[in-house]
Design an enzyme around this catalytic site. Structure first.
Site, PDB file in Angstrom:
ATOM      1  N   SER A 130       0.835  -1.201   0.000  1.00 61.13           N
ATOM      2  CA  SER A 130       0.000   0.000   0.000  1.00 61.13           C
ATOM      3  C   SER A 130       0.868   1.249   0.000  1.00 61.13           C
ATOM      4  CB  SER A 130      -0.920   0.006   1.226  1.00 61.13           C
ATOM      5  OG  SER A 130      -1.635   1.208   1.318  1.00 61.13           O
ATOM      6  N   TRP A 175       2.321   1.587  -3.411  1.00 65.66           N
ATOM      7  CA  TRP A 175       1.271   2.001  -4.362  1.00 65.66           C
ATOM      8  C   TRP A 175       1.161   3.517  -4.416  1.00 65.66           C
ATOM      9  CZ3 TRP A 175      -3.317   4.742  -3.853  1.00 65.66           C
ATOM     10  CH2 TRP A 175      -4.194   4.664  -4.935  1.00 65.66           C
ATOM     11  N   HIS A 176       1.384   4.170  -3.269  1.00 66.78           N
ATOM     12  CA  HIS A 176       1.292   5.623  -3.230  1.00 66.78           C
ATOM     13  C   HIS A 176       2.518   6.301  -3.825  1.00 66.78           C
ATOM     14  CE1 HIS A 176      -1.916   4.724  -0.283  1.00 66.78           C
ATOM     15  NE2 HIS A 176      -2.400   5.897  -0.630  1.00 66.78           N
ATOM     16  N   GLY A 177       3.628   5.608  -3.850  1.00 65.69           N
ATOM     17  CA  GLY A 177       4.827   6.199  -4.435  1.00 65.69           C
ATOM     18  C   GLY A 177       6.062   5.373  -4.122  1.00 65.69           C
ATOM     19  N   PHE A 201      -1.840  10.477  -7.093  1.00 62.16           N
ATOM     20  CA  PHE A 201      -1.840   9.020  -7.036  1.00 62.16           C
ATOM     21  C   PHE A 201      -2.751   8.402  -8.070  1.00 62.16           C
ATOM     22  CE2 PHE A 201      -1.261  10.492  -2.520  1.00 62.16           C
ATOM     23  CZ  PHE A 201       0.113  10.348  -2.546  1.00 62.16           C
TER      24      PHE A 201
END
Length: 259
Positions: free
Chosen positions: A96, A99-101, A259
Site C-alpha cells: 500500500s 502504491w502511493h509512491g 496518485f
C-alpha cells in the site's frame, strides 16, 4: 520550526488530507448519483477509530477492500496459520505504501501501519487487551492513541523527502521557547488570532458533523426537515463554498490527484 508549530502543522495536515480526500470522494459519489450510479462509501468517520485495524475499515474503504480481495486473500489471508497471516497483513500495508509512491517516505508510512497491525494481531491472538473497558473514558483514550499514531505516520506521507521527515520527527518535541505559533497565520484573511482559533473551531465543527452523520445520516436528516430550514441549509452550504472559492487559497489540485 521546532516543537509546537510542527505539532500543529502535523495536526492540521491530518485534517487537510481527510477533508481533501473525503470531499473528493463525496464529489465522485454525488456526481455518479446524478447519473444514476451508486458508488460505495469511501470514508466512515475514520478519526473516531479505536484501533488501527478499525481505522483501515473506515479510511479509503475502496482501496482497503481492493487490497483485501486482490492481495491479502490470494496470499492466503488467515488460512495458513498465525505467522503467515501476520506476514500477509504486513505485505499488504507495505505494498500500500509502494502504491502511493516508490519512495522511502511512503514505504515507511506503509511499514509503520503494517507493524501496528501485526502487533495488534499478536495481542488479539493471545487475548491481551491493554486498554479494556467500554466506558467513555477508555473509548476516548483508545481514539486518542489511534489518532496520534495516524497523525504521526502522516508526517512521512506528507514529507517531500526522507530528510524532511527525519527533521520533523526529530524536532517535534524540541521546545526552545523561540517559536511563534501565530506566524503562519500572519497573511490570513482575518486577524492572526481570529484565524488561529477559528481553524480549531472549524475542525471541532467538522468532527461534530461527522459524529452527527454517523448517528443520523445527514441527507435523510435534511430530507425530513421543513422546507424553509432545508433550503436554508442548502443556501448556507452554497454560500460557504463560494466564500471559500473567493477568499480561500485559490485553485488547487486534490492531494490524491498525484496518485
Amino acid at each position: 520550526y521546532t516543537g509546537l508549530p510542527l505539532i500543529i502543522a502535523t495536526f492540521f495536515f491530518t485534517f487537510q488530507i481527510y477533508c481533501d480526500f473525503s470531499a473528493y470522494s463525496d464529489i465522485a459519489i454525488g456526481t455518479a448519483k446524478i447519473m444514476g450510479f451508486d458508488l460505495m462509501q469511501n470514508f466512515r468517520q475514520p478519526y473516531f477509530s479505536q484501533s488501527i485495524r478499525e481505522f483501515w475499515g473506515r479510511w479509503h474503504i475502496s482501496l482497503s477492500t481492493w487490497f483485501r480481495d486482490y492481495l491479502y486473500i490470494p496470499l492466503g489471508g488467515n488460512r495458513k496459520g498465525l505467522v503467515r497471516n501476520l506476514l500477509n497483513l504486513f505485505i499488504v500495508f507495505l505494498v500500500s505504501g509502494l502504491w502511493h509512491g516508490a519512495g522511502w517516505t511512503f514505504i515507511i508510512w506503509g511499514a509503520l501501519h503494517g507493524v501496528a497491525i501485526v502487533i495488534l494481531g499478536l495481542l488479539r491472538h493471545y487475548n491481551i487487551n491493554l486498554l479494556p473497558g467500554k466506558n467513555i473514558g477508555m473509548v476516548l483514550v483508545r481514539v486518542l492513541i489511534t489518532f496520534v499514531f495516524v497523525s504521526f505516520t502522516w508526517i512521512f506521507f506528507r514529507a517531500n523527502s526522507l530528510a524532511d521527515a527525519t527533521y520533523i520527527v526529530s524536532h517535534l518535541l524540541v521546545f526552545d521557547g523561540t517559536q511563534d505559533i501565530m506566524l503562519p497565520f500572519s497573511e490570513a484573511l482575518l486577524s492572526v488570532q481570529t484565524e488561529f482559533y477559528l481553524t480549531f473551531a472549524l475542525i471541532a465543527l467538522l468532527m461534530g458533523f461527522d459524529m452527527l452523520d454517523a448517528r443520523l445520516t445527514l441527507p435523510r436528516f435534511l430530507a425530513r426537515m421543513p422546507l424553509v430550514f432545508r433550503w436554508g441549509a442548502y443556501y448556507a452550504v452554497i454560500f460557504s463554498v463560494l466564500f471559500s472559492g473567493l477568499y480561500g487559497a485559490g485553485a488547487q489540485q486534490f492531494i490524491y490527484f498525484q496518485f
